[in-house]
Design a protein around this motif. Sequence first.
Motif, PDB file in Angstrom:
ATOM      1  N   ALA A  65       7.649   1.759 -12.315  1.00  0.00           N
ATOM      2  CA  ALA A  65       7.338   2.970 -11.549  1.00  0.00           C
ATOM      3  C   ALA A  65       5.984   2.839 -10.852  1.00  0.00           C
ATOM      4  O   ALA A  65       5.822   3.268  -9.708  1.00  0.00           O
ATOM      5  CB  ALA A  65       7.360   4.192 -12.462  1.00  0.00           C
ATOM      6  N   LEU A  66       5.012   2.226 -11.524  1.00  0.00           N
ATOM      7  CA  LEU A  66       3.713   1.976 -10.885  1.00  0.00           C
ATOM      8  C   LEU A  66       3.874   1.047  -9.683  1.00  0.00           C
ATOM      9  O   LEU A  66       3.212   1.233  -8.660  1.00  0.00           O
ATOM     10  CB  LEU A  66       2.718   1.387 -11.891  1.00  0.00           C
ATOM     11  N   LEU A  69       5.207   3.190  -6.901  1.00  0.00           N
ATOM     12  CA  LEU A  69       4.161   4.057  -6.343  1.00  0.00           C
ATOM     13  C   LEU A  69       3.176   3.263  -5.487  1.00  0.00           C
ATOM     14  O   LEU A  69       2.687   3.764  -4.464  1.00  0.00           O
ATOM     15  CB  LEU A  69       3.433   4.790  -7.468  1.00  0.00           C
ATOM     16  N   VAL A  72       4.878   2.793  -2.165  1.00  0.00           N
ATOM     17  CA  VAL A  72       4.792   4.026  -1.373  1.00  0.00           C
ATOM     18  C   VAL A  72       3.382   4.200  -0.814  1.00  0.00           C
ATOM     19  O   VAL A  72       3.208   4.631   0.335  1.00  0.00           O
ATOM     20  CB  VAL A  72       5.214   5.251  -2.217  1.00  0.00           C
ATOM     21  N   THR A  73       2.365   3.850  -1.590  1.00  0.00           N
ATOM     22  CA  THR A  73       0.983   3.939  -1.118  1.00  0.00           C
ATOM     23  C   THR A  73       0.779   3.085   0.121  1.00  0.00           C
ATOM     24  O   THR A  73       0.161   3.515   1.099  1.00  0.00           O
ATOM     25  CB  THR A  73       0.002   3.511  -2.232  1.00  0.00           C
ATOM     26  N   CYS A 136       8.137   3.373   2.190  1.00  0.00           N
ATOM     27  CA  CYS A 136       8.394   4.702   1.626  1.00  0.00           C
ATOM     28  C   CYS A 136       9.805   4.801   1.051  1.00  0.00           C
ATOM     29  O   CYS A 136       9.994   5.295  -0.060  1.00  0.00           O
ATOM     30  CB  CYS A 136       8.134   5.786   2.670  1.00  0.00           C
ATOM     31  N   GLY A 139       9.983   2.086  -1.931  1.00  0.00           N
ATOM     32  CA  GLY A 139       9.194   2.506  -3.088  1.00  0.00           C
ATOM     33  C   GLY A 139       9.822   3.684  -3.806  1.00  0.00           C
ATOM     34  O   GLY A 139       9.853   3.739  -5.043  1.00  0.00           O
ATOM     35  N   VAL A 143      11.172   3.783  -7.756  1.00  0.00           N
ATOM     36  CA  VAL A 143      10.821   4.806  -8.742  1.00  0.00           C
ATOM     37  C   VAL A 143      12.084   5.492  -9.258  1.00  0.00           C
ATOM     38  O   VAL A 143      12.236   5.721 -10.470  1.00  0.00           O
ATOM     39  CB  VAL A 143       9.832   5.831  -8.141  1.00  0.00           C
TER      40      VAL A 143
END
Length: 150
Positions: A65-66, A69, A72-73, A136, A139, A143
Amino acid sequence: MTGLQQSRLLALAVSGGLLGGAYVSQYGFGLFPCEMCWWQRYPHFAALAFALVSFLATPQRVWVALAGLAIVTSGLIGGFHAGVEYGWWEGITGCSTMPSGTDVMDISAAPLVRCDVAPWTLFGISLAGFNFLISCVGGAAVVALAAYRK
């Protein structure tokens, strides 16, 4: 294949593929990155590290999950950068790639790459715009797959 395994492989594929594409465009086609282009690469490096750690450390879902993220960042940074390129808002002042080297000839020969100019587009979408779209969606999928349990 479980959702966790799929999410881990997707994280590796998205970040590895986008970084690979960035380096091919840089070294293969001479599209040198600006400062904000570099900012988009750093979360992908982190995502690769998180995805690889998920093979060894627990809780695996958290590490994956990290990674998602982080992807996505990078996408959000790419969205900001694309907005600067399209003239929707102002970017960071003085944003350009700094020359490297100590020799005067090296410094004067280094390309100056501006953050507010898209060096390449396809269907009107810049590389930063493609990073926004792919990161986006990819990612978020990482997640979601990491959170999925039967």
